[in-house]
Scaffold this active site. Sequence first.
Site, PDB file in Angstrom:
ATOM      1  N   CYS A 201     -15.861   5.616  43.616  1.00 41.38           N
ATOM      2  CA  CYS A 201     -15.208   6.927  43.378  1.00 41.38           C
ATOM      3  C   CYS A 201     -13.990   6.875  42.523  1.00 41.38           C
ATOM      4  O   CYS A 201     -12.869   5.992  42.908  1.00 41.38           O
ATOM      5  CB  CYS A 201     -14.973   7.600  44.668  1.00 41.38           C
ATOM      6  SG  CYS A 201     -13.990   9.233  44.425  1.00 41.38           S
ATOM      7  N   CYS A 204     -10.733   7.984  44.778  1.00 42.65           N
ATOM      8  CA  CYS A 204     -10.148   7.566  45.919  1.00 42.65           C
ATOM      9  C   CYS A 204     -10.668   5.900  45.952  1.00 42.65           C
ATOM     10  O   CYS A 204     -10.237   5.149  46.921  1.00 42.65           O
ATOM     11  CB  CYS A 204     -10.543   8.201  47.135  1.00 42.65           C
ATOM     12  SG  CYS A 204     -12.007   7.645  47.839  1.00 42.65           S
ATOM     13  N   CYS A 217     -18.757  11.118  47.059  1.00 46.43           N
ATOM     14  CA  CYS A 217     -18.033  10.109  47.746  1.00 46.43           C
ATOM     15  C   CYS A 217     -18.246  10.197  49.147  1.00 46.43           C
ATOM     16  O   CYS A 217     -17.876  11.364  49.514  1.00 46.43           O
ATOM     17  CB  CYS A 217     -16.693  10.018  47.202  1.00 46.43           C
ATOM     18  SG  CYS A 217     -15.749   8.896  47.936  1.00 46.43           S
ATOM     19  N   CYS A 220     -13.840  10.700  50.405  1.00 51.51           N
ATOM     20  CA  CYS A 220     -13.129  11.748  50.213  1.00 51.51           C
ATOM     21  C   CYS A 220     -13.988  13.187  49.751  1.00 51.51           C
ATOM     22  O   CYS A 220     -13.210  13.999  49.599  1.00 51.51           O
ATOM     23  CB  CYS A 220     -12.309  11.383  48.955  1.00 51.51           C
ATOM     24  SG  CYS A 220     -13.024  11.477  47.297  1.00 51.51           S
ATOM     25  N   ASP A 338     -15.199  -9.600  22.605  1.00 56.21           N
ATOM     26  CA  ASP A 338     -15.704  -9.981  23.885  1.00 56.21           C
ATOM     27  C   ASP A 338     -17.000  -9.765  23.807  1.00 56.21           C
ATOM     28  O   ASP A 338     -17.477  -8.520  24.041  1.00 56.21           O
ATOM     29  CB  ASP A 338     -14.829  -9.328  24.808  1.00 56.21           C
ATOM     30  CG  ASP A 338     -15.223  -9.672  26.280  1.00 56.21           C
ATOM     31  OD1 ASP A 338     -16.497 -10.471  26.509  1.00 56.21           O
ATOM     32  OD2 ASP A 338     -14.517  -9.483  27.410  1.00 56.21           O
TER      33      ASP A 338
END
Length: 412
Positions: A201, A204, A217, A220, A338
């Site tokens: 999430c 949170c 989520c 939360c 990368d």
Amino acid sequence: MAGNSDPLTPRAKIAVTAGKAVAAASRAAGRGSGSVIGGRVALKLDPDLLARLAQNLDVVLVSATNGKTTTTRLIAEALRAAGPVVSNALGANMPAGITSALAGGSEARYGVIEVDEKYLAGVARDTDPKCIALLNLSRDQLDRAAETRMLAENWREGLSGSKAVIVANADDPLVVWAASSSPNVIWVAAGQMWKDDAWSCPSCGGVMQRPGDDWFCGECGFRRPTPSWALSGDHVLDPHGSAWPIHLQLPGRANKANAASSAAVAAVFGVPPQVALERMYQVQAVAGRYDVVQFEGRDLRLLLAKNPAGWLETFSLIDPPPTPVILSVNARGADGTDTSWLWDVDYTRLTGHPICVIGDRRLDLAVRLEVANQQFQVCDNLDQAVQKCPPGRIEVIANYTAFQDLRRRVGN
């Protein structure tokens, strides 16, 4: 907002003229379009130039990890139904390129601007947009852009309290979290094929639950908002529940999703879905993407895919086996240096396709394909790879600078 008063000061006019002269010199020297260097020079001479150029325009900003350039083209095409449009159609999406594009559109009523994710908040400050389209956020250029949650946080802070109408993808939790700080959001169910950047999430850090197409989520209560627009198969559903057919020359589900978001943006400017979607049919290829070119007696379809989410979407639209596939990967500055992201791509989706591998980082890609149990050949260049394929269609998938190399080689 649009009007006829001249927003340009004498200094701004000098900056525009100088920028155009430098861009023309760059083109004449064969160094590309010159839009970036021209814009840099213009902004040096007048740091407020972008804001001045945007002053008389109704501006739309488009930002995302994938699909920005295509969606910008689709929105620009739709808004031309309502008036002249200026747009950075070739994808120069940082402040210098955007300034260059707007400097060429003195008669325009609308500015449709693609913006690099890192620059969105700053460009939004300068251009006072009427509408901002947020499509998706996923890992990309890991050495440059850090992690996606930080980008979402930049968006969230930069757009907090914005007067713009935000058109945002309800299916991407990072986009929803970023857009939720804005008072005026139109949610579009545009889908999300790549989910690996949104399992925790953004609000949170809890674990995201994903039953079916929904998400929330469990810790939360942050959850998917109810969309007012939606992509449903080959149709766009508008807020009244009417279904409008999508007819595109561009392939794949991702482009239908781009069309759904574009229709929602067009509606903000009073262009009805039917008119907007009909106009989008005009878009055939976007800066070479999706073009089919004849080369060495074969038909090469050129497909750009820059990161795991993009490669996943691209694999879903290629012709079935045994159509040959050429993969090309570079890791130059514009790509991100990368290449560890190659390990995030599911190459088993290419099983059954003869594969040729080219590009600066062909050996990195070869190791990845070996681990995925794919049959492939490593080639020195495009010509050699094409010679190994039978006559007919070849799907060519490349990341950013590899794609530019391909276009130059095939004369596209």
